[in-house]
Design a protein around this motif. Structure first.
Motif, PDB file in Angstrom:
ATOM      1  N   ALA A  18       0.810  -1.220   0.000  1.00 32.66           N
ATOM      2  CA  ALA A  18       0.000   0.000   0.000  1.00 32.66           C
ATOM      3  C   ALA A  18       0.846   1.274   0.000  1.00 32.66           C
ATOM      4  N   HIS A  19       2.075   1.181   0.451  1.00 31.26           N
ATOM      5  CA  HIS A  19       2.891   2.386   0.608  1.00 31.26           C
ATOM      6  C   HIS A  19       2.942   3.286  -0.638  1.00 31.26           C
ATOM      7  N   PRO A  20       3.224   2.752  -1.826  1.00 28.73           N
ATOM      8  CA  PRO A  20       3.302   3.649  -2.992  1.00 28.73           C
ATOM      9  C   PRO A  20       1.943   4.063  -3.559  1.00 28.73           C
ATOM     10  N   ARG A  21       0.866   3.466  -3.083  1.00 30.68           N
ATOM     11  CA  ARG A  21      -0.457   3.777  -3.637  1.00 30.68           C
ATOM     12  C   ARG A  21      -0.957   5.122  -3.129  1.00 30.68           C
ATOM     13  N   ARG A  22      -1.814   5.719  -3.934  1.00 29.19           N
ATOM     14  CA  ARG A  22      -2.406   7.008  -3.572  1.00 29.19           C
ATOM     15  C   ARG A  22      -3.811   6.796  -3.018  1.00 29.19           C
ATOM     16  N   VAL A  23      -4.306   7.825  -2.336  1.00 31.34           N
ATOM     17  CA  VAL A  23      -5.671   7.795  -1.818  1.00 31.34           C
ATOM     18  C   VAL A  23      -6.637   7.739  -2.993  1.00 31.34           C
ATOM     19  N   ILE A  24      -7.593   6.816  -2.947  1.00 31.18           N
ATOM     20  CA  ILE A  24      -8.543   6.643  -4.045  1.00 31.18           C
ATOM     21  C   ILE A  24      -9.844   7.377  -3.769  1.00 31.18           C
ATOM     22  N   VAL A  25     -10.318   7.315  -2.521  1.00 34.11           N
ATOM     23  CA  VAL A  25     -11.601   7.929  -2.162  1.00 34.11           C
ATOM     24  C   VAL A  25     -11.381   8.844  -0.973  1.00 34.11           C
ATOM     25  N   GLN A  26     -12.037  10.004  -1.006  1.00 40.70           N
ATOM     26  CA  GLN A  26     -11.954  10.953   0.100  1.00 40.70           C
ATOM     27  C   GLN A  26     -13.359  11.371   0.491  1.00 40.70           C
ATOM     28  N   THR A  27     -13.629  11.378   1.790  1.00 37.39           N
ATOM     29  CA  THR A  27     -14.936  11.841   2.252  1.00 37.39           C
ATOM     30  C   THR A  27     -14.990  13.361   2.170  1.00 37.39           C
ATOM     31  N   VAL A  36     -20.213   7.634  -0.768  1.00 38.06           N
ATOM     32  CA  VAL A  36     -18.795   7.365  -0.497  1.00 38.06           C
ATOM     33  C   VAL A  36     -18.589   5.866  -0.286  1.00 38.06           C
ATOM     34  N   LEU A  37     -19.491   5.237   0.449  1.00 36.58           N
ATOM     35  CA  LEU A  37     -19.386   3.787   0.670  1.00 36.58           C
ATOM     36  C   LEU A  37     -19.480   3.011  -0.639  1.00 36.58           C
ATOM     37  N   ARG A  38     -20.333   3.465  -1.553  1.00 36.51           N
ATOM     38  CA  ARG A  38     -20.434   2.810  -2.868  1.00 36.51           C
ATOM     39  C   ARG A  38     -19.125   2.932  -3.631  1.00 36.51           C
ATOM     40  N   GLU A  39     -18.503   4.102  -3.583  1.00 38.38           N
ATOM     41  CA  GLU A  39     -17.225   4.307  -4.276  1.00 38.38           C
ATOM     42  C   GLU A  39     -16.126   3.429  -3.683  1.00 38.38           C
ATOM     43  N   ILE A  52      -8.196   5.293   1.789  1.00 40.09           N
ATOM     44  CA  ILE A  52      -9.257   6.297   1.802  1.00 40.09           C
ATOM     45  C   ILE A  52      -8.885   7.378   2.804  1.00 40.09           C
ATOM     46  N   ARG A  53      -9.287   8.602   2.498  1.00 40.60           N
ATOM     47  CA  ARG A  53      -9.059   9.723   3.410  1.00 40.60           C
ATOM     48  C   ARG A  53     -10.397  10.094   4.032  1.00 40.60           C
ATOM     49  N   VAL A  54     -10.447  10.046   5.363  1.00 45.94           N
ATOM     50  CA  VAL A  54     -11.662  10.382   6.104  1.00 45.94           C
ATOM     51  C   VAL A  54     -11.432  11.743   6.740  1.00 45.94           C
TER      52      VAL A  54
END
Length: 102
Positions: A18-27, A36-39, A52-54
């Motif tokens: 996961a380290h190199p991955r970027r945030v995919i979904v942000q609330t 957001v849950l569907r995404e 995900i960024r909450v």
């Protein structure tokens, strides 16, 4: 959906991936909405491992939202650093690029 139980070596392996991955979904300001849950559901189905960024100022509310997302989506919390949570849910239907746990 049952949340997969992960051992510490498995979590370590997933953190490394996961380290190199970027945030995919942000609330947004509304928090953890159905949209957001569907995404996140779609992202988990496609990638298996997502960040995900909450965006919530209250730590307890943020932890509760992440726990709710994990239970609702049947995902395991790999780690949480600040506002970013890494979730994992294996997709048995995925043919290519599956994440194999040690």
């Amino acid at each position: 959906m049952a949340t997969p139980a992960l051992t510490e070596p498995q979590k370590k392996h997933l953190r490394r991936l996961a380290h190199p991955r970027r945030v995919i979904v942000q609330t947004g300001n509304a928090g953890l909405t159905d949209a957001v849950l569907r995404e996140v559901e779609l992202a988990l189905g496609h990638h298996e491992l997502v960040k995900i960024r909450v965006v919530m100022d209250d730590r307890k509310a943020r932890d509760a939202a992440i726990a709710t997302a994990c239970v609702t989506l049947g995902a395991a919390l790999v780690q949480r650093i600040g506002h970013v949570a890494t979730l994992f849910r294996p997709n048995p239907d995925k043919k290519e690029d599956r994440i194999i746990l040690p």
